[in-house]
Each structure stands twice: as C-alpha cells, then as structure tokens.
Design an enzyme around this catalytic site. Structure first.
Site, short mmCIF file in Angstrom:
data_model
loop_
_atom_site.label_atom_id
_atom_site.label_comp_id
_atom_site.label_asym_id
_atom_site.label_seq_id
_atom_site.Cartn_x
_atom_site.Cartn_y
_atom_site.Cartn_z
N ASP A 252 0.83 -1.21 0.00
CA ASP A 252 0.00 0.00 0.00
C ASP A 252 0.87 1.26 0.00
OD1 ASP A 252 -2.27 -1.56 0.14
OD2 ASP A 252 -2.35 -1.50 2.33
N1 URA Z 1 -1.28 -6.07 3.63
C1 URA Z 1 -1.74 -4.81 3.71
O1 URA Z 1 -2.77 -4.56 4.32
N2 URA Z 1 -1.06 -3.83 3.10
C2 URA Z 1 0.09 -4.04 2.42
O2 URA Z 1 0.68 -3.11 1.89
C3 URA Z 1 0.57 -5.37 2.35
C4 URA Z 1 -0.14 -6.36 2.96
#
Ligand code: URA
Length: 237
Positions: free
Chosen positions: A101
């Site tokens: 993310d």
């Molecule tokens: N899980 C998440 O919630 N965000 C990420 O960036 C990676 C795994």
C-alpha cells in the site's frame, strides 16, 4: 505464457498496437511458425522473428527495494503521486512483484521478468511474507489465539504461518505484532486486523520468502544476486 503483441512490445521493438499490425500483416514468426492470430499466447523466452529480424529478449533485471511510505506500487498514477519505479535507476521496464500500500514500507521485488512474477504471485507458490504491524489498541492474547487458529477475512480463511506479539505499550495503548502469511490479497494484513476490531496504524514488510531487508535503509535498493534469482525460480518451478 503471454500475448504475442505484449511480448514483442516488452522486448522494446515497438508499441503493442504496432506489434498487432505486424502480426496481422504476417510479418511475425514464433519458433519457426508464422503467427497472424492476435490473441496467440507465447512463452516469454520464445524465438521471435519480426520482419526478417530476430527479436532479442531484454536482459532480465531484479531489484530488492526498501519501499518508503508515500510511494505507490503502480506504473502510473492519476494523482501524480510518486511511483515505485521512480526510485530505481534503470532503463528497463521493471514493475513490482505484487503490491504494498501507499503507506506501507518495506521489502518489495521489482523486475522485468514476467515469468518469475507470474510464478511468485501464483497462489500455489505460497510465498511466506512477514510483516510488522502497529495496532491502535493492545492486541489481546485471546485474539492472538483466535487468529492463530484461523479467521475468515472477506469470506476466505486466513491462518498465519507465524504470529507473535513483539511489544505492548500500555500507556499508549498500542501493540506491535509480527505476522507471517502466504496470502497476497490487497490490504490483507490491514483486513485481518480489521476483522478482529483493530486498526493497523503502521505496516512494514520485513521478509519475502528467504529474502530480508538486511542493511537497506528506506528508499535504498540492491540487485538480487544470480543465486537469489535462481533460488526463487527453482522454488517456483
Ligand atoms: N497487507 C496490507 O494490508 N497492506 C500491504 O501493503 C501489504 C499487505
């Protein structure tokens, strides 16, 4: 396997649209056979001749990056945010293997090797990924064991491979949890804890299969060694 026009474009000869014209005009041979059908799927390392000339496959590049916060794992962004490939000095058309993310930090692989990417992101490969998550509340031992047993997240069962409480701050009412999972769905770690009533306020990926961040600081990257690439390819074959 990948669509022929995409493979031609990825080898840097021309755009996908121009490649389609070349195919339709009967100028493309794959492994000795003329191909005029647009949807034809070919191996990424296929022997391709376009207009009488061999199309060399581009050298493969593999990077391990310690992704900072505030960078998007995408090849372009309408909101003009910083994109992950901006951080790596290369002319190759690399892209991230999976996603982190915008606000997640940590280990991510980037490559132009579609074959490896397809394998690593296929659910049957079961890559173990370890994350450190900071939670907005103290993570209870009850929830720890509930999650260890497995919980349903968006209708699908998730059972972490490993789960540990690393720290608890009673004054600030927060916990730091280390979780190892094989799932690769978007926002999966945040959604796991959301299902249990917690919010992940900070998230970092510290390992991907046998790879770790080592001494890489935020924003730094290194090339994967030949041995590391071989190990990833071998495990996934
Ligand atoms: N899980 C998440 O919630 N965000 C990420 O960036 C990676 C795994």
């Amino acid at each position: 396997m990948e669509r022929l026009q995409k493979v031609i474009a990825s080898r840097g000869l021309t755009s996908r649209r121009k490649a389609e014209e070349l195919i339709k005009n009967g100028l493309v041979y794959v492994n000795g056979q003329k191909v005029t059908e647009l949807g034809t799927k070919v191996n990424l390392d296929a022997d391709i001749i376009v207009d009488g000339k061999h199309l060399e496959s581009k050298p493969k590049e593999y990077y391990l990056l310690n992704k900072p916060r505030g960078v998007i794992c995408s090849l372009k962004d309408e909101k003009n945010r910083k994109i992950i490939t901006d951080l790596i000095a290369t002319e190759a058309r690399i892209y991230p293997v999976g996603r982190l993310d915008y606000d997640t930090t940590g280990l991510i692989i980037l490559t132009n090797d579609g074959n490896l990417t397809n394998k690593l992101t296929h659910p049957s490969y079961e890559v173990e990924k370890t994350y450190i998550a900071k939670l907005n509340k103290i993570f209870t031992v009850d929830d720890l064991y509930k999650l260890k047993e497995g919980i349903k997240v968006d209708g699908r069962m998730v059972r972490p491979k490993r789960l540990k409480i690393k720290a608890t701050d009673k004054q600030k009412n927060t916990s730091i949890v280390e979780i190892t999972i094989i799932e690769g769905r978007n926002h999966i770690v945040k959604n796991i804890f959301k299902t249990l009533g917690y919010e992940v306020t900070k998230l970092s990926r510290i390992s991907y299969d046998f790879l770790t961040l080592g001494h890489l600081k935020s924003g730094e990257y290194r090339k994967l060694s030949e041995q590391e690439v071989k190990k990833l390819l071998k495990k996934s074959s």
